[in-house]
Scaffold this motif. Structure first.
Motif, short mmCIF file in Angstrom:
data_model
loop_
_atom_site.label_atom_id
_atom_site.label_comp_id
_atom_site.label_asym_id
_atom_site.label_seq_id
_atom_site.Cartn_x
_atom_site.Cartn_y
_atom_site.Cartn_z
N ARG A 53 56.59 35.03 90.89
CA ARG A 53 57.96 34.50 90.98
C ARG A 53 58.69 35.34 89.61
O ARG A 53 59.80 35.86 89.48
CB ARG A 53 58.50 33.35 91.21
CG ARG A 53 59.89 32.96 91.26
CD ARG A 53 60.58 31.86 91.65
NE ARG A 53 59.98 30.70 90.75
CZ ARG A 53 60.11 30.37 89.60
NH1 ARG A 53 61.17 31.03 89.13
NH2 ARG A 53 59.67 29.35 88.97
N GLY B 194 62.30 31.96 95.90
CA GLY B 194 63.36 31.69 95.32
C GLY B 194 64.30 30.76 96.18
O GLY B 194 64.27 30.89 97.21
N HIS B 195 64.97 29.74 95.42
CA HIS B 195 65.74 28.53 96.38
C HIS B 195 66.77 29.16 97.05
O HIS B 195 67.01 29.02 98.20
CB HIS B 195 66.12 27.48 95.46
CG HIS B 195 66.83 26.43 95.88
ND1 HIS B 195 68.13 26.37 96.16
CD2 HIS B 195 66.24 25.18 96.24
CE1 HIS B 195 68.42 25.20 96.80
NE2 HIS B 195 67.35 24.44 96.95
N ALA B 196 67.72 29.91 96.22
CA ALA B 196 68.94 30.37 96.74
C ALA B 196 68.66 31.40 97.86
O ALA B 196 69.21 31.42 99.13
CB ALA B 196 69.62 31.26 95.80
N ARG C 128 53.89 30.86 90.67
CA ARG C 128 54.94 30.91 89.52
C ARG C 128 54.83 32.29 88.90
O ARG C 128 55.77 32.88 88.62
CB ARG C 128 54.66 29.88 88.52
CG ARG C 128 55.26 29.97 87.09
CD ARG C 128 56.69 29.69 87.51
NE ARG C 128 57.09 28.35 88.34
CZ ARG C 128 57.09 27.25 87.88
NH1 ARG C 128 56.91 26.78 86.90
NH2 ARG C 128 57.19 26.21 88.95
N ASP D 289 62.32 26.22 91.50
CA ASP D 289 62.97 27.18 90.95
C ASP D 289 63.95 26.69 89.87
O ASP D 289 64.88 25.95 90.22
CB ASP D 289 63.85 28.03 92.08
CG ASP D 289 64.58 29.06 91.64
OD1 ASP D 289 64.55 29.55 90.45
OD2 ASP D 289 65.23 29.78 92.63
N PRO D 290 63.84 27.23 88.68
CA PRO D 290 64.75 26.75 87.62
C PRO D 290 66.32 26.95 87.68
O PRO D 290 67.13 26.57 87.19
CB PRO D 290 64.10 27.41 86.27
CG PRO D 290 63.43 28.65 86.85
CD PRO D 290 62.98 28.27 88.14
N GLU D 291 66.53 28.09 88.70
CA GLU D 291 67.81 28.30 89.02
C GLU D 291 68.71 27.39 89.93
O GLU D 291 69.75 27.43 89.91
CB GLU D 291 68.07 29.89 89.43
CG GLU D 291 67.61 30.91 88.59
CD GLU D 291 68.00 32.36 88.98
OE1 GLU D 291 68.33 32.20 90.09
OE2 GLU D 291 67.43 33.18 88.61
N ALA D 292 67.87 26.60 90.42
CA ALA D 292 68.22 25.44 91.25
C ALA D 292 68.20 24.19 90.81
O ALA D 292 69.02 23.39 91.09
CB ALA D 292 67.54 25.58 92.57
N GLU E 244 67.27 21.97 86.75
CA GLU E 244 67.01 22.14 85.44
C GLU E 244 65.53 21.56 85.20
O GLU E 244 65.41 20.35 85.83
CB GLU E 244 68.20 21.32 84.66
CG GLU E 244 67.89 21.41 83.23
CD GLU E 244 69.09 20.78 82.48
OE1 GLU E 244 69.23 21.06 81.31
OE2 GLU E 244 70.02 20.36 83.15
N ALA F 26 62.29 36.70 93.71
CA ALA F 26 62.21 35.83 94.49
C ALA F 26 61.63 36.10 95.73
O ALA F 26 61.15 35.18 96.56
CB ALA F 26 63.70 35.39 94.67
#
Length: 411
Positions: free
Chosen positions: A37, A59-61, A34, A330-333, A335, A42
């Motif tokens: 990141r 990172g997820h994306a 964490r 990943d909070p971008e993927a 919530e 990412a």
């Protein structure tokens, strides 16, 4: 202030962080990931156990992008293919399917898909559910205390994969023992190699027996022997190595997921209550547990040619490691990714990988998890830990299957 680029980490004087790292909690990623990141991005630089530098994807994306990029190779036969540990390096020498690129990988995978399809899993669903029920009943009959890994999770997953492959279940103790050596982080390269050879000898003997049978059985190994080996489309070594990877992967990971999911739900009483209150939502609950736990934490690749991903300028021959545990937080993927939310609907998680190497047994794992957890908590609503949570021993699995050694319970 802008974050430092991943490129800068390759030339800076600061030492690279180690990868992989230890979990300090069985259901949380290593905290160091964490930090990386958040501060570096990412895709970051780190070093493996042997000092080799590696790119680490967090990172997820970007992970989804890289897992379908043909410039990243999964070919374990490359002499410079990276490994996160000596034990994994030993396994890489003698396995098949996972460490291959298309079209070779695709040719092998096509032979296996019918045995692990959604349709086949549905056909097996009743027998999986029945076996899970028998194991839960046995726990109740024996009375408290009980133990989840060896009393439910491992016998269910072993029984299921034995049925699919056509491996005699009476041999389960032997291949469970050898498989455990292959995934244990505390085992030396020499011992892992020895366990691999033992499994190879066992599968060789089994293939020999099946080849002599006038009528094939119903298992996948029977099909491979009497169809593909007989017509020369697969060699004997191919069949044996496919048997090894399927037998090993088919029970160890699912058993760990069932056990760790049970522990996690016991540690999250509100989510456990939600699980009991909505049996129709068990499928969604399983997806969230897969995301939240991400027990197969390290995916390995090597760059076959130069490529640029964001700030990362990856050169041909560079090691690339993907941390599934951090990718799935990943909070971008997702919530509030550190919250366990069984109603989340986290079907876009990467616990089973992504792209051509997505886990072939994922449907089976889902079915086993759903039956085991639903029956366990519905039939034993008073289930609780028999020891303090702090006494549950975490596997120091930096590069193998995450989990716990045993889960004592009472009710």
């Amino acid at each position: 202030m802008s974050r430092p680029s991943a490129v800068g980490l390759t030339t800076g004087s600061a030492p690279l962080p180690d990868f992989p790292q230890l979990r300090t909690c069985p259901y949380q990623p290593p905290p160091g990931y964490r930090d990386l990141r958040l501060t570096e991005g990412a895709v970051v630089r780190a070093r493996l156990y042997d000092g080799r530098p590696t790119w680490v994807v967090l990172g997820h994306a970007v992970a989804r992008e890289m897992l379908i990029d043909p410039r990243l190779s999964s070919d374990w036969n490359r002499p410079d293919f990276p490994s996160p540990s000596p034990r994994r390096k030993a396994i890489q020498k003698a396995t098949i399917l996972v460490g291959m690129d298309p079209p070779e990988h695709s040719a092998y995978r096509r032979r296996l898909i019918p045995s692990f399809s959604v349709r086949r899993t549905r056909e097996l669903g009743e027998s999986i559910h029945r076996r899970a029920g028998e194991l839960v009943d046995a726990l109740l009959e024996q009375g408290p205390p009980g133990e989840i890994l060896h009393g439910l999770a491992l016998p269910l997953s072993s029984h299921t994969i034995c049925g699919i492959l056509g491996v005699p279940y009476e041999d389960h103790s032997y291949f469970e023992e050898q498989s455990a050596l292959l995934v244990s982080p505390q085992v030396s390269e020499e011992d892992a190699t020895g366990a691999l050879m033992n499994l190879r000898d066992y599968l060789t003997s089994l293939v020999d027996r099946k080849e002599k049978e006038s009528e094939p059985g119903e298992g996948l190994l029977d099909t491979l022997v009497h169809r593909d080996l007989a017509d020369g489309s697969l060699s004997r070594d191919d069949v044996i190595r496919l048997g090894i990877i399927l037998l090993m992967a088919g029970h160890e990971t699912t058993a760990s997921m069932i056990t760790l999911s049970t522990f996690t739900l016991l540690q999250n009483p509100r989510q456990r209550e939600a699980f009991l209150a909505d049996p129709d939502g068990a499928g969604l609950a399983v997806e969230e547990l897969l995301r939240y736990l991400s027990i197969g934490d390290v995916a390995m690749r090597i760059a076959a040619e130069d490529m640029t991903i964001g700030d990362a300028h990856i050169k041909a021959g560079d090691s690339v490691m993907l941390s599934t545990a951090e990718i799935n937080r990943d909070p971008e993927a997702f919530e509030n990714p550190d919250e366990l939310d069984l109603g989340r609907g986290a079907r876009h998680h990467l616990a089973f990988g992504y792209g051509v190497h997505q886990c072939i047994g994922q449907n089976l794992a889902r079915a086993e998890m759903q039956s085991a957890l639903t029956l366990l908590f519905s039939r034993i609503p008073g289930l609780r830990l028999a020891v303090a949570a702090e006494e549950v021993e975490i596997k120091p699995a930096q590069s193998g299957v995450q989990g716990i050694y045993e889960l004592p319970v009472a009710w």
